[in-house]
Design a protein around this motif. Structure first.
Motif, short mmCIF file in Angstrom:
data_model
loop_
_atom_site.label_atom_id
_atom_site.label_comp_id
_atom_site.label_asym_id
_atom_site.label_seq_id
_atom_site.Cartn_x
_atom_site.Cartn_y
_atom_site.Cartn_z
N GLU A 54 0.75 -1.19 -0.04
CA GLU A 54 -0.28 -0.01 -0.11
C GLU A 54 0.91 1.34 -0.07
OE1 GLU A 54 -1.11 0.12 4.82
OE2 GLU A 54 -2.53 -0.89 3.60
N ILE A 61 1.93 1.79 -3.66
CA ILE A 61 0.41 2.42 -4.25
C ILE A 61 0.59 3.94 -4.09
CG2 ILE A 61 -1.73 2.47 -4.67
CD1 ILE A 61 -1.71 -0.50 -4.13
N ALA A 79 0.90 6.88 -6.76
CA ALA A 79 -0.15 7.90 -6.86
C ALA A 79 0.14 9.56 -6.43
CB ALA A 79 -1.46 7.61 -5.82
N TYR A 104 -1.81 5.49 -10.16
CA TYR A 104 -2.24 4.86 -9.27
C TYR A 104 -2.70 3.22 -9.78
CZ TYR A 104 -5.90 2.86 -6.03
OH TYR A 104 -6.66 2.14 -5.23
N GLY A 148 0.49 1.45 -10.22
CA GLY A 148 0.84 1.04 -8.75
C GLY A 148 0.22 -0.14 -8.42
N LEU A 149 -1.14 -0.08 -8.59
CA LEU A 149 -1.84 -1.28 -8.09
C LEU A 149 -1.84 -2.61 -8.94
CD1 LEU A 149 -4.41 -1.58 -6.22
CD2 LEU A 149 -5.96 -1.08 -8.01
N VAL A 170 1.67 -4.18 -7.71
CA VAL A 170 1.75 -4.52 -6.49
C VAL A 170 0.76 -6.03 -6.47
CG1 VAL A 170 0.68 -4.63 -3.96
CG2 VAL A 170 1.97 -2.56 -5.10
#
Length: 111
Positions: A4, A7, A11, A44, A47-48, A51
């Protein structure tokens, strides 16, 4: 780094890159907000996805954990060695100060 946090980092990076992009292209207010929002959203999602991919293909059984006690022992030995070196340097410094005082005294006596 936790997933997190990665992420959130991407972002916020996307937000600032979006602002810089919008300023460089000299957009009006509507396009400025839209471009910043779009670039932030893309970062975002990047990154999501990163991950998610990392967690999906990460094998937790293959993770290597550090031997904390072994590392602490090594660090304790290194700290003791540093303390010995510091003591030697301090003794050398005191010896040099004493020699300089004696030389000053000799020079004063000759004058």
């Amino acid at each position: 780094m936790r997933g997190e946090n990665f992420i959130f980092f991407l972002a916020s990076s996307g937000f600032f890159i979006g602002i810089i992009f919008s300023i460089l292209h000299d957009f009006d207010v509507d396009k400025f907000i839209f471009a910043t929002f779009l670039i932030t959203s893309l970062f975002y999602l990047l990154g999501l996805g990163s991950v998610t991919f990392f967690i999906k293909y990460l094998d937790l059984k293959k993770m290597i954990f550090f031997d904390k006690e072994g590392i602490d022992q090594i660090l304790d030995v290194q700290i003791k060695e540093l303390e010995k070196k510091e003591d030697f340097i301090l003794e050398s410094y005191e010896f040099i100060k004493q020699i300089e005082k004696e030389e000053l005294q000799i020079l004063k006596n000759k004058s």
